[in-house]
Design an enzyme around this catalytic site. Structure first.
Site, mmCIF file in Angstrom:
data_model
loop_
_atom_site.group_PDB
_atom_site.id
_atom_site.type_symbol
_atom_site.label_atom_id
_atom_site.label_comp_id
_atom_site.label_asym_id
_atom_site.label_seq_id
_atom_site.Cartn_x
_atom_site.Cartn_y
_atom_site.Cartn_z
ATOM 1 N N SER A 268 -14.269 26.016 -32.223
ATOM 2 C CA SER A 268 -14.710 27.163 -31.430
ATOM 3 C C SER A 268 -16.206 27.302 -31.638
ATOM 4 O O SER A 268 -16.759 26.790 -32.620
ATOM 5 C CB SER A 268 -13.993 28.435 -31.911
ATOM 6 O OG SER A 268 -14.611 29.608 -31.420
ATOM 7 N N TYR B 67 -11.551 34.140 -38.976
ATOM 8 C CA TYR B 67 -11.535 33.132 -37.917
ATOM 9 C C TYR B 67 -12.804 32.283 -37.963
ATOM 10 O O TYR B 67 -12.744 31.052 -37.857
ATOM 11 C CB TYR B 67 -11.393 33.825 -36.567
ATOM 12 C CG TYR B 67 -11.281 32.903 -35.386
ATOM 13 C CD1 TYR B 67 -10.106 32.187 -35.143
ATOM 14 C CD2 TYR B 67 -12.332 32.762 -34.484
ATOM 15 C CE1 TYR B 67 -9.995 31.348 -34.049
ATOM 16 C CE2 TYR B 67 -12.224 31.925 -33.383
ATOM 17 C CZ TYR B 67 -11.056 31.223 -33.163
ATOM 18 O OH TYR B 67 -10.953 30.392 -32.070
#
Length: 272
Positions: A154, A167
């Site tokens: 990501s 995350y």
């Protein structure tokens, strides 16, 4: 079953190669599975829930996909059981796409240890477990120049974002693992790369939009405008754009691309 000699194929053909895609039932994983099957790969659709995997398989050419449900990427026993089924269908795995993951939000001060460990397990430790389990297969494919590992990270693996510390930590870890393993395998014919999508038009992001709307009272247009503000193109990334990047990375034409973390984010993140 042997891996085809890539010298006899085009630079973009994946004819006959076995690709395992985790989290293949929805969003980016489903788009990747469709794209790889389109290029001729035999695709194992791996995930926890059978129904979404079956729906994706029904879209693919007959005989090009097998479904492995109950594939919990945090459970070594489930991984081994799923791999046995995948190999029984299509032989050794030549291409691994570690796509499965989840995102949870909370201010750092309110992030519990359970939440931290859960996110790290799903988004980082899973990549370690699945890659170790498949590594011998991929190395064997590397002898013919066809071994590929792509980790779906990501932009959160390249920069920081508020309220997703676990995350971000996990995805930074995925990028670091990608780079380390790329160096270890550089002379084996295997390449290891990561793709780093920005906010992408997936069910996960749409669920996040709905949650923000419910919590703040803002409209969908307002929430989407906030999420896409960092993208110079002013839009969500299309899952097919991520899938096309993955398809290139696993092709023979990308044999010299190794250890890279490629942002698919409209220019939001520029590394160099």
């Amino acid at each position: 079953m042997t891996v085809p000699d890539l010298a006899a194929t085009t630079a973009t053909s994946l004819e006959g190669r076995h690709a395992l895609v985790t989290g293949a039932g929805t969003g980016i994983g489903a788009a990747i599975a469709r794209r790889l099957a389109q290029a001729g790969a035999r695709v194992t659709l791996a995930g926890r829930r059978e129904a979404p995997l079956r729906a994706v398989a029904a879209e693919l050419p007959v005989g090009s996909a097998t479904v492995v449900a109950g594939f919990d990427v945090t459970d070594p026993a489930a991984i081994e059981q799923g791999l046995a089924a995948a190999r029984a269908a299509f032989g050794p795995v030549a291409i691994l796409v570690n796509n499965a993951g989840a995102a949870e939000t909370a201010p750092f001060g309110k992030t519990s240890l359970d939440q931290w460990q859960r996110v790290i397990a799903v988004d980082l430790t899973s990549v370690f477990l699945v890659t170790q389990a498949v590594l011998a297969d991929v190395r064997a494919a590397g002898a013919n120049g066809g071994g590929r590992i792509v980790n779906v990270a990501s932009t959160a693996g390249l920069v920081g974002y508020r309220y997703v510390s676990a995350y971000c930590a996990a995805k930074h870890g995925v990028v670091g693992l990608t780079r380390s393993l790329a160096l270890e395998l550089a002379k084996t014919g295997v390449t290891v790369n990561a793709v780093c999508p920005g906010y992408t038009d997936t069910p996960l992001v749409r669920d996040a939009v709905a949650a923000i709307m419910a919590k703040t009272g803002r409209s969908e247009t307002e929430v989407l405008a906030e999420l896409t503000a960092g993208n110079p193109q002013g839009r969500l990334v299309d899952p097919d754009e991520v899938a096309d990047t993955v398809a290139w990375l696993v092709s023979s034409g990308a044999a010299s691309i190794n250890g890279q973390a490629i942002a698919v984010a409209g220019g939001e993140v520029m590394v160099g």
